[in-house]
Design an enzyme around this catalytic site. Structure first.
Site, short mmCIF file in Angstrom:
data_model
loop_
_atom_site.label_atom_id
_atom_site.label_comp_id
_atom_site.label_asym_id
_atom_site.label_seq_id
_atom_site.Cartn_x
_atom_site.Cartn_y
_atom_site.Cartn_z
N LYS A 1 -13.51 -4.95 30.57
CA LYS A 1 -12.08 -5.12 30.88
C LYS A 1 -11.69 -4.27 32.09
CE LYS A 1 -11.17 -6.37 26.11
NZ LYS A 1 -10.77 -5.98 24.75
N GLN B 1 -8.51 -1.46 20.99
CA GLN B 1 -9.74 -2.18 20.69
C GLN B 1 -9.97 -2.21 19.17
OE1 GLN B 1 -11.46 -3.79 23.02
NE2 GLN B 1 -13.10 -4.50 21.68
N ASP C 1 -2.38 -7.89 24.12
CA ASP C 1 -3.22 -8.72 23.25
C ASP C 1 -2.44 -9.75 22.45
OD1 ASP C 1 -5.95 -8.35 23.32
OD2 ASP C 1 -5.93 -6.60 22.01
N1 GUE Z 1 -7.71 -5.62 20.40
C1 GUE Z 1 -8.79 -6.36 20.66
N2 GUE Z 1 -8.69 -7.37 21.53
C2 GUE Z 1 -9.78 -8.15 21.81
O1 GUE Z 1 -9.69 -9.09 22.63
C3 GUE Z 1 -11.02 -7.85 21.17
C4 GUE Z 1 -11.05 -6.78 20.28
N3 GUE Z 1 -9.93 -6.06 20.03
N4 GUE Z 1 -12.18 -6.46 19.63
C5 GUE Z 1 -13.42 -7.15 19.88
C6 GUE Z 1 -13.22 -8.54 20.39
C7 GUE Z 1 -14.41 -9.08 21.14
N5 GUE Z 1 -13.91 -9.41 22.47
C8 GUE Z 1 -14.70 -9.86 23.52
C9 GUE Z 1 -14.20 -10.05 24.78
C10 GUE Z 1 -15.01 -10.46 25.82
C11 GUE Z 1 -16.35 -10.70 25.62
C12 GUE Z 1 -17.19 -11.12 26.75
O2 GUE Z 1 -16.81 -11.03 27.89
N6 GUE Z 1 -18.41 -11.58 26.50
C13 GUE Z 1 -19.31 -12.00 27.57
C14 GUE Z 1 -20.50 -11.08 27.61
C15 GUE Z 1 -21.14 -10.78 26.27
C16 GUE Z 1 -21.87 -9.44 26.30
O3 GUE Z 1 -22.83 -9.34 27.08
O4 GUE Z 1 -21.48 -8.53 25.55
C17 GUE Z 1 -19.71 -13.43 27.37
O5 GUE Z 1 -19.49 -13.96 26.26
O6 GUE Z 1 -20.19 -14.04 28.32
C18 GUE Z 1 -16.86 -10.53 24.36
C19 GUE Z 1 -16.03 -10.14 23.31
C20 GUE Z 1 -12.61 -9.06 22.55
N7 GUE Z 1 -12.16 -8.57 21.39
#
Ligand code: GUE
Length: 286
Positions: free
Chosen positions: A54, A98, A121
Site C-alpha cells: 500500500k 490492517q 476501507d
Molecule cells: N483493513 C483491511 N483492509 C484490507 O483491504 C485488508 C485487510 N485489512 N487485511 C488483509 C486483506 C488482504 N488484502 C490484500 C490486498 C492486496 C493484495 C495484493 O495486492 N495481492 C497481490 C500480491 C500477492 C502477494 O504477493 O502477497 C496479488 O494478488 O497480485 C493482497 C491482499 C487486503 N486486506
C-alpha cells in the site's frame, strides 16, 4: 477454451495513472499531498507485506504515507490512542486498520472509534450503513475493485447470477450490496462453510467470487462453462500462496481473475481511490 484474463495488475496500474493526475492537482491546489495512514498491529508477515504494498502504491502516485506500527501485545487503549491521533492529524486524509488484529484486541471497537470521514476501507459501521442505505460514502475496497474489474472487461452484470463464497466482513458480506444496486442489477447468492450443496450453487452462477480462504475450493467440475471466476482467497503455505480457485478451473471459465494478479492489485487501487476522493471532498468543503 482458456479463460480471458481479468488482468487486475494492468487495470490497477491504469487506475493509478488516472489517480496520479488528480493527486497532482490536489497537491498543487492545497499545497500538500493527500495522506494515507496505516495502522499495523503485530508481526503477521502477510499483513506486513500488504501494508508495504500500500505504501509503495502511495509513493508511486504522490500520496504521503503515515505508518503506525504497534507490537502484537499492544493494549486496546494503545491502539485507540493511535486512532485518536490519526483522527486529529490534518496530514492524514484517510487511513486503514490492517485486519485481522491480534487477539484479544476488539477490532469492532477500533473501527467504531475511527472518524468515518477518514475511513479509507469503508468498514466503519456508519459507512457500511450508508452502503446498505445506498447513500454515498467510501466503499469497501475489495468489493469495489471486483465491480470495477468486471465493468472494465465488460463482463455482463445485469441479470447475472453471482455466487459469492465466503461471508467475511471485507468481501463476502458487503459485495452483495454493491452487485444488487440498480446500476449493477445482478442477483447474488451468498454461500459459506455452512452452505449445503455448494457445488450446485456455484454451477448455477455466471460469476463466482471465491473469498472463503480455502485453497483450491472451487474446482473445474463445479463451474458453469464460460462463467467468470474471481479468486479472492489467499492462503500462505510452505509451497507459496494458494488461491481458492483450483488451477484447472480456468480451463472451463470464460473469464478468470487469478491470484496473484487479479483482485489483490484492484483492492489496493481502490484504497487509493477512496483516499483521493476523501481529499477531493475536503477540498470542496474547505
Ligand atoms: N483493513 C483491511 N483492509 C484490507 O483491504 C485488508 C485487510 N485489512 N487485511 C488483509 C486483506 C488482504 N488484502 C490484500 C490486498 C492486496 C493484495 C495484493 O495486492 N495481492 C497481490 C500480491 C500477492 C502477494 O504477493 O502477497 C496479488 O494478488 O497480485 C493482497 C491482499 C487486503 N486486506
Amino acid at each position: 477454451m482458456t479463460a480471458q484474463l481479468l488482468d487486475g495488475k494492468a487495470t490497477a496500474a491504469a487506475i493509478r495513472r488516472e489517480l496520479a493526475e488528480r493527486v497532482a492537482k490536489l497537491t498543487a491546489d492545497s499545497g500538500r499531498p493527500p495522506g494515507l495512514g496505516t495502522v499495523l498491529v503485530g508481526d503477521d508477515p502477510g499483513s506486513h507485506a500488504y501494508v508495504a504494498g500500500k505504501h509503495r502504491d502511495c509513493a508511486q502516485i504522490g500520496v504521503a504515507s503515515l505508518r503506525r506500527e504497534l507490537p502484537a501485545d499492544a493494549t486496546q487503549q494503545q491502539v485507540e490512542d493511535v486512532i485518536d491521533e490519526l483522527n486529529a492529524d490534518p496530514a492524514c486524509t484517510g487511513y486503514i486498520v490492517q485486519l485481522p488484529l491480534p487477539r484479544p484486541l476488539d477490532a469492532n471497537a477500533v473501527l467504531e472509534r475511527m472518524d468515518p470521514a477518514k475511513d479509507a476501507d469503508g468498514l466503519h459501521p456508519a459507512n457500511l450503513g450508508r452502503l446498505v442505505l445506498g447513500v454515498e460514502g467510501p466503499l469497501p475496497c475489495t468489493p469495489r475493485g471486483i465491480v470495477e474489474l468486471l465493468r472494465r472487461y465488460e463482463v455482463p452484470l445485469a441479470g447475472a447470477r453471482v455466487c459469492v463464497v465466503g461471508r467475511g466482513i471485507t468481501v463476502g458480506r458487503p459485495i452483495g450490496l454493491l452487485l444488487t444496486r440498480r446500476s449493477e442489477n445482478a442477483t447474488v447468492t451468498l454461500c459459506h462453510t455452512g452452505t449445503k450443496g455448494l457445488a450446485w450453487h456455484v454451477r448455477e452462477a455466471n460469476i463466482v467470487v471465491a473469498a472463503a480462504g480455502s485453497p483450491g475450493l472451487i474446482t473445474k467440475d463445479m463451474l458453469r462453462p464460460g462463467a467468470a471466476v474471481l479468486d479472492v482467497g489467499i492462503t500462505r503455505t510452505e509451497h507459496g500462496l494458494l488461491g481458492d480457485v483450483h488451477p484447472e478451473a480456468a480451463q472451463v471459465a470464460g473469464w478468470h481473475a487469478p491470484m496473484p494478479g487479479g483482485v489483490g492489485p484492484m483492492t489496493r487501487a481502490m484504497l487509493l481511490a477512496n483516499v483521493v476522493e476523501a481529499a477531493e471532498r475536503n477540498a470542496n468543503t474547505a
